[in-house]
Design a protein around this motif. Structure first.
Motif, PDB file in Angstrom:
ATOM      1  N   THR A  51       0.812  -1.218   0.000  1.00 62.36           N
ATOM      2  CA  THR A  51       0.000   0.000   0.000  1.00 62.36           C
ATOM      3  C   THR A  51       0.844   1.266   0.000  1.00 62.36           C
ATOM      4  O   THR A  51       0.341   2.335  -0.332  1.00 62.36           O
ATOM      5  CB  THR A  51      -0.969   0.021   1.196  1.00 62.36           C
ATOM      6  N   ASP A  52       2.128   1.151   0.393  1.00 61.67           N
ATOM      7  CA  ASP A  52       3.004   2.322   0.385  1.00 61.67           C
ATOM      8  C   ASP A  52       4.459   1.865   0.399  1.00 61.67           C
ATOM      9  O   ASP A  52       4.770   0.792   0.926  1.00 61.67           O
ATOM     10  CB  ASP A  52       2.740   3.222   1.596  1.00 61.67           C
ATOM     11  N   VAL A  53       5.313   2.694  -0.174  1.00 53.94           N
ATOM     12  CA  VAL A  53       6.755   2.451  -0.185  1.00 53.94           C
ATOM     13  C   VAL A  53       7.440   3.774   0.127  1.00 53.94           C
ATOM     14  O   VAL A  53       7.119   4.800  -0.480  1.00 53.94           O
ATOM     15  CB  VAL A  53       7.243   1.936  -1.559  1.00 53.94           C
ATOM     16  N   GLU A  54       8.354   3.744   1.095  1.00 54.54           N
ATOM     17  CA  GLU A  54       9.126   4.934   1.446  1.00 54.54           C
ATOM     18  C   GLU A  54      10.600   4.580   1.513  1.00 54.54           C
ATOM     19  O   GLU A  54      10.947   3.471   1.933  1.00 54.54           O
ATOM     20  CB  GLU A  54       8.733   5.450   2.831  1.00 54.54           C
ATOM     21  N   GLN A  55      11.438   5.515   1.127  1.00 52.76           N
ATOM     22  CA  GLN A  55      12.876   5.352   1.300  1.00 52.76           C
ATOM     23  C   GLN A  55      13.261   6.146   2.537  1.00 52.76           C
ATOM     24  O   GLN A  55      13.001   7.343   2.624  1.00 52.76           O
ATOM     25  CB  GLN A  55      13.630   5.864   0.071  1.00 52.76           C
ATOM     26  N   ARG A  56      13.844   5.459   3.524  1.00 49.05           N
ATOM     27  CA  ARG A  56      14.290   6.100   4.767  1.00 49.05           C
ATOM     28  C   ARG A  56      15.770   5.787   4.947  1.00 49.05           C
ATOM     29  O   ARG A  56      16.125   4.718   5.441  1.00 49.05           O
ATOM     30  CB  ARG A  56      13.507   5.582   5.969  1.00 49.05           C
ATOM     31  N   GLY A  57      16.612   6.697   4.514  1.00 47.19           N
ATOM     32  CA  GLY A  57      18.048   6.446   4.572  1.00 47.19           C
ATOM     33  C   GLY A  57      18.392   5.256   3.701  1.00 47.19           C
ATOM     34  O   GLY A  57      18.046   5.217   2.524  1.00 47.19           O
ATOM     35  N   ASP A  58      19.044   4.246   4.306  1.00 48.30           N
ATOM     36  CA  ASP A  58      19.433   3.067   3.531  1.00 48.30           C
ATOM     37  C   ASP A  58      18.383   1.958   3.578  1.00 48.30           C
ATOM     38  O   ASP A  58      18.639   0.841   3.150  1.00 48.30           O
ATOM     39  CB  ASP A  58      20.790   2.536   3.996  1.00 48.30           C
ATOM     40  N   GLU A  59      17.202   2.276   4.078  1.00 49.95           N
ATOM     41  CA  GLU A  59      16.125   1.285   4.150  1.00 49.95           C
ATOM     42  C   GLU A  59      14.979   1.655   3.221  1.00 49.95           C
ATOM     43  O   GLU A  59      14.631   2.823   3.079  1.00 49.95           O
ATOM     44  CB  GLU A  59      15.546   1.193   5.567  1.00 49.95           C
ATOM     45  N   THR A  60      14.398   0.635   2.620  1.00 52.21           N
ATOM     46  CA  THR A  60      13.147   0.783   1.887  1.00 52.21           C
ATOM     47  C   THR A  60      12.070   0.209   2.797  1.00 52.21           C
ATOM     48  O   THR A  60      12.142  -0.958   3.184  1.00 52.21           O
ATOM     49  CB  THR A  60      13.176   0.006   0.559  1.00 52.21           C
ATOM     50  N   VAL A  61      11.096   1.046   3.164  1.00 54.03           N
ATOM     51  CA  VAL A  61      10.040   0.611   4.070  1.00 54.03           C
ATOM     52  C   VAL A  61       8.761   0.412   3.267  1.00 54.03           C
ATOM     53  O   VAL A  61       8.273   1.330   2.612  1.00 54.03           O
ATOM     54  CB  VAL A  61       9.819   1.618   5.214  1.00 54.03           C
ATOM     55  N   VAL A  62       8.253  -0.811   3.341  1.00 56.17           N
ATOM     56  CA  VAL A  62       7.052  -1.200   2.612  1.00 56.17           C
ATOM     57  C   VAL A  62       5.925  -1.392   3.619  1.00 56.17           C
ATOM     58  O   VAL A  62       6.075  -2.126   4.592  1.00 56.17           O
ATOM     59  CB  VAL A  62       7.301  -2.515   1.834  1.00 56.17           C
ATOM     60  N   THR A  63       4.821  -0.724   3.385  1.00 54.45           N
ATOM     61  CA  THR A  63       3.607  -0.960   4.155  1.00 54.45           C
ATOM     62  C   THR A  63       2.756  -1.905   3.319  1.00 54.45           C
ATOM     63  O   THR A  63       2.573  -1.680   2.119  1.00 54.45           O
ATOM     64  CB  THR A  63       2.842   0.349   4.416  1.00 54.45           C
ATOM     65  N   ALA A  64       2.278  -2.969   3.953  1.00 57.27           N
ATOM     66  CA  ALA A  64       1.501  -3.966   3.212  1.00 57.27           C
ATOM     67  C   ALA A  64       0.370  -4.499   4.071  1.00 57.27           C
ATOM     68  O   ALA A  64       0.481  -4.581   5.298  1.00 57.27           O
ATOM     69  CB  ALA A  64       2.401  -5.117   2.775  1.00 57.27           C
ATOM     70  N   GLN A  65      -0.694  -4.867   3.388  1.00 56.03           N
ATOM     71  CA  GLN A  65      -1.785  -5.604   4.010  1.00 56.03           C
ATOM     72  C   GLN A  65      -1.426  -7.078   3.864  1.00 56.03           C
ATOM     73  O   GLN A  65      -1.273  -7.575   2.754  1.00 56.03           O
ATOM     74  CB  GLN A  65      -3.115  -5.287   3.321  1.00 56.03           C
TER      75      GLN A  65
END
Length: 107
Positions: free
Chosen positions: A65-79
């Motif tokens: 549902t969402d993807v963000e780049q936070r520094g060296d991490e890719t953060v994925v929000t998922a159901q």
């Protein structure tokens, strides 16, 4: 989505959604780690054991549902769906070259 998925993360998510354990494990670096709410699983054998009981083995599905780049991490929000945990979750990925070095599952 606010960021693009790196190719190794996309490969891992596609493998998970296909319930393809071989492709899922192949998406990780040789020394890859899964951190599932503080429980760490290092290397393919440990990740396989974890996945058999809690991820691929329970027919996980991940609707991003969402993807963000936070520094060296890719953060994925998922159901998350399947025969295990169901509901929203966040997955933070660190990539090394063409593989996932670390997948952290958290709130």
């Amino acid at each position: 989505m606010s960021a693009e998925l790196p190719a190794p993360v996309r490969a891992l998510l596609d493998a998970a959604n296909a319930n393809d354990l071989g492709a899922f494990l192949a998406a990780f670096a040789a020394d890859g780690v899964v951190d599932d709410w503080g429980r760490e699983f290092h290397g393919a054998d440990a990740i396989r054991t974890w996945s058999d009981g809690e991820f691929i083995g329970v027919e996980v599905s991940l609707e991003v549902t969402d993807v963000e780049q936070r520094g060296d991490e890719t953060v994925v929000t998922a159901q998350v769906g399947g025969r295990g945990f169901n509901g929203p979750s966040h997955f933070a990925f660190r990539v090394a070259g063409d593989r996932v070095a670390r997948m952290t599952i958290r709130a």
